[in-house]
Design a protein around this motif. Structure first.
Motif, PDB file in Angstrom:
ATOM      1  N   ARG A 160       0.798  -1.233  -0.044  1.00  0.00           N
ATOM      2  CA  ARG A 160      -0.179   0.039  -0.014  1.00  0.00           C
ATOM      3  C   ARG A 160       0.814   1.237  -0.193  1.00  0.00           C
ATOM      4  NH1 ARG A 160      -2.931  -2.600   4.665  1.00  0.00           N
ATOM      5  NH2 ARG A 160      -4.642  -3.557   3.934  1.00  0.00           N
ATOM      6  N   ILE A 161       1.800   1.220   0.681  1.00  0.00           N
ATOM      7  CA  ILE A 161       2.670   2.366   0.817  1.00  0.00           C
ATOM      8  C   ILE A 161       3.628   2.704  -0.393  1.00  0.00           C
ATOM      9  CG2 ILE A 161       4.733   3.404   2.334  1.00  0.00           C
ATOM     10  CD1 ILE A 161       3.582   2.114   4.625  1.00  0.00           C
ATOM     11  N   ARG A 162       4.066   1.429  -0.906  1.00  0.00           N
ATOM     12  CA  ARG A 162       4.858   1.513  -2.051  1.00  0.00           C
ATOM     13  C   ARG A 162       3.837   2.273  -3.350  1.00  0.00           C
ATOM     14  NH1 ARG A 162       7.565  -4.216  -3.007  1.00  0.00           N
ATOM     15  NH2 ARG A 162       9.673  -3.886  -1.728  1.00  0.00           N
ATOM     16  N   GLU A 163       2.569   2.069  -3.212  1.00  0.00           N
ATOM     17  CA  GLU A 163       1.628   2.692  -4.245  1.00  0.00           C
ATOM     18  C   GLU A 163       1.484   3.992  -4.302  1.00  0.00           C
ATOM     19  OE1 GLU A 163      -1.903   0.439  -3.885  1.00  0.00           O
ATOM     20  OE2 GLU A 163      -0.981  -1.491  -4.792  1.00  0.00           O
ATOM     21  N   LYS A 164       1.638   4.473  -3.045  1.00  0.00           N
ATOM     22  CA  LYS A 164       1.423   5.963  -2.625  1.00  0.00           C
ATOM     23  C   LYS A 164       2.799   6.864  -3.175  1.00  0.00           C
ATOM     24  CE  LYS A 164      -1.107   5.210   1.542  1.00  0.00           C
ATOM     25  NZ  LYS A 164      -2.507   5.974   1.257  1.00  0.00           N
ATOM     26  N   GLY A 165       3.829   6.228  -3.322  1.00  0.00           N
ATOM     27  CA  GLY A 165       4.980   6.803  -3.879  1.00  0.00           C
ATOM     28  C   GLY A 165       5.630   8.023  -2.975  1.00  0.00           C
ATOM     29  N   LEU A 166       5.353   7.673  -1.619  1.00  0.00           N
ATOM     30  CA  LEU A 166       6.004   8.644  -0.710  1.00  0.00           C
ATOM     31  C   LEU A 166       7.693   8.506  -0.359  1.00  0.00           C
ATOM     32  CD1 LEU A 166       3.072   8.538   1.703  1.00  0.00           C
ATOM     33  CD2 LEU A 166       3.354  10.420   0.104  1.00  0.00           C
ATOM     34  N   PHE A 167       8.061   7.319  -0.753  1.00  0.00           N
ATOM     35  CA  PHE A 167       9.168   6.969  -0.514  1.00  0.00           C
ATOM     36  C   PHE A 167      10.129   6.492  -1.882  1.00  0.00           C
ATOM     37  CE2 PHE A 167       6.950   6.491   3.325  1.00  0.00           C
ATOM     38  CZ  PHE A 167       7.729   7.162   4.462  1.00  0.00           C
ATOM     39  N   LYS A 168      11.356   6.555  -1.794  1.00  0.00           N
ATOM     40  CA  LYS A 168      12.088   6.182  -2.702  1.00  0.00           C
ATOM     41  C   LYS A 168      12.259   4.725  -2.762  1.00  0.00           C
ATOM     42  CE  LYS A 168      16.925   5.942  -4.482  1.00  0.00           C
ATOM     43  NZ  LYS A 168      18.675   6.487  -4.422  1.00  0.00           N
ATOM     44  N   GLU A 169      11.936   3.804  -1.768  1.00  0.00           N
ATOM     45  CA  GLU A 169      11.934   2.491  -1.689  1.00  0.00           C
ATOM     46  C   GLU A 169      11.503   2.197  -0.292  1.00  0.00           C
ATOM     47  OE1 GLU A 169      15.952   1.013  -2.013  1.00  0.00           O
ATOM     48  OE2 GLU A 169      16.683   2.871  -0.880  1.00  0.00           O
ATOM     49  N   VAL A 170      10.455   0.986  -0.484  1.00  0.00           N
ATOM     50  CA  VAL A 170       9.932   0.343   0.877  1.00  0.00           C
ATOM     51  C   VAL A 170      10.218  -1.016   0.933  1.00  0.00           C
ATOM     52  CG1 VAL A 170       7.796   0.222   2.020  1.00  0.00           C
ATOM     53  CG2 VAL A 170       8.025   2.136   0.682  1.00  0.00           C
ATOM     54  N   HIS A 171      10.489  -1.450   1.957  1.00  0.00           N
ATOM     55  CA  HIS A 171      10.807  -2.968   2.186  1.00  0.00           C
ATOM     56  C   HIS A 171      10.180  -3.382   3.446  1.00  0.00           C
ATOM     57  CE1 HIS A 171      13.549  -3.321  -1.295  1.00  0.00           C
ATOM     58  NE2 HIS A 171      14.066  -1.980  -0.849  1.00  0.00           N
ATOM     59  N   ALA A 172      10.035  -4.716   3.766  1.00  0.00           N
ATOM     60  CA  ALA A 172       9.633  -5.380   4.849  1.00  0.00           C
ATOM     61  C   ALA A 172      10.570  -6.544   5.129  1.00  0.00           C
ATOM     62  CB  ALA A 172       8.073  -6.046   4.568  1.00  0.00           C
ATOM     63  N   LEU A 173      11.057  -6.553   6.375  1.00  0.00           N
ATOM     64  CA  LEU A 173      12.157  -7.470   6.998  1.00  0.00           C
ATOM     65  C   LEU A 173      11.459  -8.118   8.311  1.00  0.00           C
ATOM     66  CD1 LEU A 173      15.293  -5.838   5.880  1.00  0.00           C
ATOM     67  CD2 LEU A 173      14.080  -7.663   4.744  1.00  0.00           C
ATOM     68  N   PHE A 174      12.007  -9.072   8.657  1.00  0.00           N
ATOM     69  CA  PHE A 174      11.685  -9.821   9.913  1.00  0.00           C
ATOM     70  C   PHE A 174      12.788 -10.293  10.882  1.00  0.00           C
ATOM     71  CE2 PHE A 174       8.750 -10.350   6.294  1.00  0.00           C
ATOM     72  CZ  PHE A 174       7.460 -10.092   6.892  1.00  0.00           C
ATOM     73  N   LEU A 175      12.405 -10.267  12.298  1.00  0.00           N
ATOM     74  CA  LEU A 175      13.275 -10.999  13.017  1.00  0.00           C
ATOM     75  C   LEU A 175      13.293 -12.368  13.132  1.00  0.00           C
ATOM     76  CD1 LEU A 175      12.330  -8.814  16.236  1.00  0.00           C
ATOM     77  CD2 LEU A 175      14.440  -8.739  14.967  1.00  0.00           C
ATOM     78  N   ASP A 176      12.411 -13.068  13.118  1.00  0.00           N
ATOM     79  CA  ASP A 176      12.558 -14.691  13.191  1.00  0.00           C
ATOM     80  C   ASP A 176      12.109 -15.358  12.004  1.00  0.00           C
ATOM     81  OD1 ASP A 176      13.049 -14.126  15.801  1.00  0.00           O
ATOM     82  OD2 ASP A 176      11.126 -14.833  16.627  1.00  0.00           O
ATOM     83  N   GLU A 177      12.180 -14.409  10.515  1.00  0.00           N
ATOM     84  CA  GLU A 177      11.877 -15.337   9.238  1.00  0.00           C
ATOM     85  C   GLU A 177      12.642 -14.636   8.299  1.00  0.00           C
ATOM     86  OE1 GLU A 177       7.809 -14.420   6.957  1.00  0.00           O
ATOM     87  OE2 GLU A 177       7.309 -15.044   9.196  1.00  0.00           O
ATOM     88  N   ASP A 178      12.804 -15.191   7.251  1.00  0.00           N
ATOM     89  CA  ASP A 178      13.554 -14.602   6.177  1.00  0.00           C
ATOM     90  C   ASP A 178      12.278 -13.929   5.299  1.00  0.00           C
ATOM     91  OD1 ASP A 178      16.053 -15.724   6.402  1.00  0.00           O
ATOM     92  OD2 ASP A 178      15.358 -17.468   5.340  1.00  0.00           O
ATOM     93  N   PRO A 179      12.869 -12.676   4.811  1.00  0.00           N
ATOM     94  CA  PRO A 179      14.081 -11.942   4.692  1.00  0.00           C
ATOM     95  C   PRO A 179      14.274 -11.448   6.120  1.00  0.00           C
ATOM     96  CG  PRO A 179      12.618 -10.586   3.606  1.00  0.00           C
ATOM     97  CD  PRO A 179      11.953 -11.811   3.914  1.00  0.00           C
ATOM     98  N   ARG A 180      15.526 -11.601   6.591  1.00  0.00           N
ATOM     99  CA  ARG A 180      15.838 -11.063   8.142  1.00  0.00           C
ATOM    100  C   ARG A 180      16.328  -9.535   8.300  1.00  0.00           C
ATOM    101  NH1 ARG A 180      15.474 -15.322  11.870  1.00  0.00           N
ATOM    102  NH2 ARG A 180      15.048 -17.430  10.552  1.00  0.00           N
ATOM    103  N   VAL A 181      15.843  -8.893   9.037  1.00  0.00           N
ATOM    104  CA  VAL A 181      16.218  -7.602   9.358  1.00  0.00           C
ATOM    105  C   VAL A 181      17.570  -7.162   9.124  1.00  0.00           C
ATOM    106  CG1 VAL A 181      16.348  -7.660  12.035  1.00  0.00           C
ATOM    107  CG2 VAL A 181      15.283  -5.651  10.793  1.00  0.00           C
ATOM    108  N   ASP A 182      18.517  -8.087   9.593  1.00  0.00           N
ATOM    109  CA  ASP A 182      19.981  -7.665   9.539  1.00  0.00           C
ATOM    110  C   ASP A 182      20.571  -7.654   8.188  1.00  0.00           C
ATOM    111  OD1 ASP A 182      19.929 -10.117   8.860  1.00  0.00           O
ATOM    112  OD2 ASP A 182      21.219 -11.065  10.652  1.00  0.00           O
ATOM    113  N   THR A 183      19.806  -7.904   7.053  1.00  0.00           N
ATOM    114  CA  THR A 183      19.972  -7.703   5.908  1.00  0.00           C
ATOM    115  C   THR A 183      19.381  -6.260   5.097  1.00  0.00           C
ATOM    116  OG1 THR A 183      18.074  -8.714   4.974  1.00  0.00           O
ATOM    117  CG2 THR A 183      19.798 -10.189   5.393  1.00  0.00           C
TER     118      THR A 183
END
Length: 468
Positions: A160-183
């Protein structure tokens, strides 16, 4: 007339775990959209097995105070509430008739579409003057490999946020599953990166785990290629109150009918209030009434002066969660109620105060005396458990007796679920006589730990025996 029930996870170890649920319950009471707002928990009281009995009205909306769908919202809560449902909850929720009440169970508040707005508000707070040309947004979720639906809301908000075009890039990462936040630094090319934790409250993960794993130092951290702006978790934003209200209103749209006072609940409190007006003892509490006001205090403080005075149910609630020795009291009928206080309430606040001091005790005891509260034996409770608690099914009755004696011996309640008898209750003038018709989650957790310790001990013995 409608009751709203907010369901939290709770904890047997951390007294702060219920703080967010308490906070929103208080805000929603002040909003006045519901005739009552109460809380229920998996690992605190009133428990999921008790909480529906404590609602005053026949129209009940139950909202899981969880940030995403998952094991608890799809399996544990529906099972413990006897909803006869397992799996994803549909957008319109689940409606059941239980004990003369219409119970509407909703999706967790965290999946509501307005959570996208909450994420954006947190991002603006963390970096008010961000520029879309050089700013990226990272939504950090917990994640789990146990339920494939738990990450869905994170990705939905990302899209939803990607569609708004408010940021150059938007990603989602996780603590306990891939893709991990430390990447994260391998994904972002933006100079500025705003990180928003998609969590219900401040806690170990938001204050310790994430900052440590990512090397963050406060709300703003400068790295070689990026400047990170670390936001507060979404679950503590004031807009959450509006989100919860919208979740409840969405549930109501399926019916225009309103509720009526619950006859069983009203009868229970009429009985109790009649005794309280004459003066009585309940558990470790002395109750008196004078000129329309109710006074509560520890019975061992009777006749003492210089007691700390409380006039709000919430203040008393916070006090009785901790014993005089500083121990957390996840089971409110443990025999370590703190001393040195006196509380004064009108009748409305008195009801809520008693429900905080001894959750569900009034309703359960009155139903028990009428023969209307079924005892659930241990074997039935054990068979119902799932996940990590399936281990309790391996416990022998001797194991259960050994563990529960240590716990229940420190509790005012009589463990009817294990065969103990109770011929009189506090309603008959016996202050500490309170029925316990089902093993609480504290006992269940301790039985599981006992089974695990036995297994480890047996594993250590086996190699030694083989060596002989």
């Amino acid at each position: 007339m409608r009751s709203l029930v907010l369901i939290g996870h709770g904890s047997h170890l951390n007294p702060d775990s219920a703080r967010a649920v308490y906070h929103y319950a208080e805000l929603l009471r002040k909003a006045g959209s519901f005739s009552e707002v109460i809380e229920g928990y998996w690992k605190e009281e009133p428990s999921l097995r008790q909480v529906l009995r404590t609602t005053r009205y026949s129209d009940v909306t139950v909202i899981p105070m969880f940030i995403s769908e998952g094991y608890f919202t799809e399996t544990v809560i529906p099972r413990e509430l006897n909803l006869g449902h397992s799996g994803p909850v549909p957008p319109h929720g689940i409606t059941r008739q239980l004990g003369g009440k219409t119970v509407r169970y909703t999706q967790p508040y965290g999946v509501h579409p307005r959570m996208t707005d909450v994420i954006l508000e947190r991002a603006r707070e963390a970096c008010p003057d961000f520029s879309p040309e050089d700013t990226g947004l990272l939504i950090i979720g917990h994640g789990t490999t146990r339920n494939q639906n738990s990450n869905r809301v994170i990705y939905q908000n990302r899209d939803r946020i990607r569609e708004k075009g408010l940021f150059k890039e938007v990603h989602a990462l996780f603590l306990d599953e891939d893709p991990r936040v430390d990447t994260w630094d391998t994904l972002f090319t933006s100079k500025h990166v705003i990180m928003v934790p998609f969590f219900t409250a401040e806690g170990w993960h938001t204050q310790e785990t994430i900052p440590e794993e990512l090397g963050l130092n406060g709300s703003r951290t400068t790295f070689t290629d990026h400047t990170v702006h670390y936001a507060l978790p979404v679950g503590t934003h004031p807009m959450i109150t509006e989100v919860i209200l919208e979740v409840a209103q969405d549930a109501w749209r399926t019916s225009s009918a309103s509720g009526e006072p619950s006859p069983e609940q009203q009868a229970a409190w009429d009985t109790f209030l009649g005794l309280a007006r004459e003066g009585m003892r309940l558990g470790e509490v002395l109750i008196r009434q004078d000129v329309g006001l109710y006074t509560l205090q520890h019975m061992l403080d009777e006749g003492k002066d210089q007691l700390q005075v409380f006039v709000s149910p919430e203040s008393l609630r916070d006090l009785v969660r901790i014993s005089d020795s500083g121990e957390y009291r996840p089971v409110h009928t443990f025999r370590n109620l703190p001393r040195g206080w006196k509380a004064v309430f009108n009748e409305q606040d008195f009801r809520r105060a008693i429900s905080y001091v001894y959750p569900s005790v009034i309703e359960d005891t009155c139903l028990y005396q009428k023969g209307a509260l079924r005892v659930t034996p241990w074997i039935s409770t054990a068979r119902r458990q799932t996940g990590i608690y399936t281990r309790v099914q391996q416990a022998t009755l001797k194991d259960v007796d050994q563990v529960s004696k240590k716990i229940c011996g420190f509790c005012l309640k009589s463990r009817l679920w294990y065969g103990d008898t109770l011929y009189q209750t506090f309603l008959d003038g016996v202050p500490g006589a309170i029925p316990c018709v089902e093993a609480c989650t504290y006992v269940i957790s301790e039985v599981r730990e006992h089974v695990v310790r036995k297994e480890l001990a047996q594993q250590k013995e086996t190699p030694a025996q083989s060596a002989r």
